[in-house]
Write a protein that holds these residues in place. Structure first.
Motif, mmCIF file in Angstrom:
data_model
loop_
_atom_site.group_PDB
_atom_site.id
_atom_site.type_symbol
_atom_site.label_atom_id
_atom_site.label_comp_id
_atom_site.label_asym_id
_atom_site.label_seq_id
_atom_site.Cartn_x
_atom_site.Cartn_y
_atom_site.Cartn_z
ATOM 1 N N ASP A 218 -4.705 11.188 -8.933
ATOM 2 C CA ASP A 218 -4.685 10.224 -7.830
ATOM 3 C C ASP A 218 -5.806 10.547 -6.842
ATOM 4 O O ASP A 218 -5.722 11.510 -6.079
ATOM 5 C CB ASP A 218 -3.314 10.266 -7.125
ATOM 6 N N THR A 220 -6.629 9.200 -4.195
ATOM 7 C CA THR A 220 -6.304 9.024 -2.775
ATOM 8 C C THR A 220 -5.730 10.301 -2.174
ATOM 9 O O THR A 220 -5.625 10.433 -0.965
ATOM 10 C CB THR A 220 -5.285 7.875 -2.563
ATOM 11 N N LYS A 221 -5.346 11.253 -3.046
ATOM 12 C CA LYS A 221 -4.783 12.508 -2.544
ATOM 13 C C LYS A 221 -5.821 13.620 -2.596
ATOM 14 O O LYS A 221 -6.851 13.501 -3.244
ATOM 15 C CB LYS A 221 -3.562 12.899 -3.392
ATOM 16 N N ASP A 318 -12.892 3.576 1.049
ATOM 17 C CA ASP A 318 -12.312 4.818 1.587
ATOM 18 C C ASP A 318 -12.207 5.930 0.556
ATOM 19 O O ASP A 318 -12.035 7.081 0.908
ATOM 20 C CB ASP A 318 -10.943 4.545 2.259
ATOM 21 N N LYS A 319 -12.347 5.594 -0.731
ATOM 22 C CA LYS A 319 -12.278 6.632 -1.773
ATOM 23 C C LYS A 319 -13.522 6.579 -2.654
ATOM 24 O O LYS A 319 -14.078 5.508 -2.881
ATOM 25 C CB LYS A 319 -11.025 6.438 -2.645
#
Length: 380
Positions: A218, A220-221, A318-319
């Motif tokens: 993931d 986003t983590k 954002d990623k």
């Protein structure tokens, strides 16, 4: 702006004659013959073996900005049937480097007609991006030693994003990627007496399952880490023989260069300890490494301003993207940034056999690059 038809014709011609990493001799010649219509102040050929640099100088001294595109195509058979399809069997421009080259050629025309007021604009047509070796070849070339850019920029077209959209991100834009090769050596024996040999099968199985526990897919983590098994080979098709050697390859991805160094060490140590436990000798090596593109905030500000002045839609991601891009080596050495250029929501994905670069976005790329160069070289 340079007649966009000329740039489209060039793009289609480049698409028809693709060359793989390190073999882009004719591609560089085609680019050079186009540039002869807009003569640079200086040309450097055969940089990084097959690369090309065109330099446009301002009237006064000032900042130096480098824009980079890629020359190479991929070893993929094209499935498109249009008029400009690849004429080279098993090779095609499936990443859009043909379009990236056309954009830089369009920028060359703009710089020829509107000289920078101060400073220098350098256009780098870089070889061998796809195998991760080209940026390093250019940076290590003695012909590059005289070039000291204050800023470096590159773009990549992005299928799945609205056409003409400019995609920016501070810090990591594209991931660090590296590929590990693990070679295990044991001892062959009779398949009816496997105990008299050392078979690598259980070690390979253990490596796969242990590596699997490190995956954090993931993005986003924190601690993003993707490990993908790519290839494995063990023994031979001799059914009376218990295998005595094997190898396994993985690609590894991380969202920062420092995190990647830690993961590399962890995987090497794991492979060695598993091999030791199974009484095997183990050799690890790495191939096709890509540094993460770590974007400089000031450079990103230049891109945002250029997009806004031209009225293009701007997306702040954002990623990071999970693919690797060897421009990351340039952003490690110089302040700079890579940005994305939307290639259309329904455009085939990168590296797909039916992908084709959309000609509509060539002038978009030229406009953004030219506007960035004006901001840095004070041209109005």
């Amino acid at each position: 702006m340079e007649n966009s038809n000329a740039l489209i014709l060039l793009r289609k011609e480049l698409h028809q004659h693709p060359e793989v990493s390190g073999e882009e001799i004719h591609t560089a010649k085609r680019v050079l013959s186009f540039l002869e219509n807009y003569p640079p102040d200086e040309v450097i050929t055969e940089i990084g073996k097959t690369g090309l640099i065109a330099i446009y100088k301002g009237k006064k001294t000032g900042k130096t900005v480098l824009f980079r595109c890629e020359l190479d195509a991929l070893p993929i058979e094209e499935t498109n049937v249009f008029g400009h399809r690849s004429l080279n069997n098993g090779v095609s421009h499936k990443c859009g480097h043909d379009g990236h080259m056309a954009i830089l050629c369009g920028l060359a025309a703009e710089l020829y007609h509107n000289k920078p007021e101060s400073g220098t604009v350098i256009l780098l047509f870089q070889p061998a991006e796809e195998d991760g070796s080209g940026a390093q070849k250019v940076l290590l070339d003695t012909k590059f030693a005289s070039i000291q850019p204050d800023y470096v920029f590159a773009l990549h077209n992005l299928p799945g994003f609205p056409m003409h959209q400019i995609v920016v991100k501070n810090e990591t834009f594209s991931c660090a990627v590296n590929s590990i090769i693990i070679k295990l050596k044991g001892k062959t024996s009779h398949a009816g007496e496997p105990g008299k040999g050392i078979n690598p099968a259980l070690a390979i199985a253990a490596i796969i399952s242990e590596f699997n526990t490190i995956i954090q897919s993931d993005i986003t983590k924190e601690n993003y880490c993707l490990i993908t098994a790519i290839y494995t080979k063990m023994g031979s098709k001799a059914y009376g023989v218990s295998a005595g050697a094997g190898e396994i390859h993985f690609t590894v991805r991380s969202d920062s260069n420092s995190q990647m160094r830690r993961i590399e060490l962890t995987l090497e140590n794991l492979a060695q300890s598993i091999a030791k436990k199974h009484k095997l000798t183990c050799k690890t090596s790495w191939t096709q490494g890509f540094q993460a593109n770590e974007n400089d905030k000031t450079a990103v500000t230049f891109i945002k301003k250029a997009a806004t002045i031209n009225g293009f839609d701007l997306l702040e991601k954002d990623k990071p993207f999970t693919w690797g891009e060897d421009f990351g080596l340039f952003t490690q050495h110089y302040p700079g940034a890579m940005f994305g250029l939307g290639a259309g929501i329904n455009t085939a994905a990168l590296h797909n056999p039916d992908y084709d670069f959309p000609d509509e976005i060539i002038t978009t790329g030229v406009s953004v690059f030219h506007q960035i160069s004006k901001q840095i070289t004070n041209a109005h």
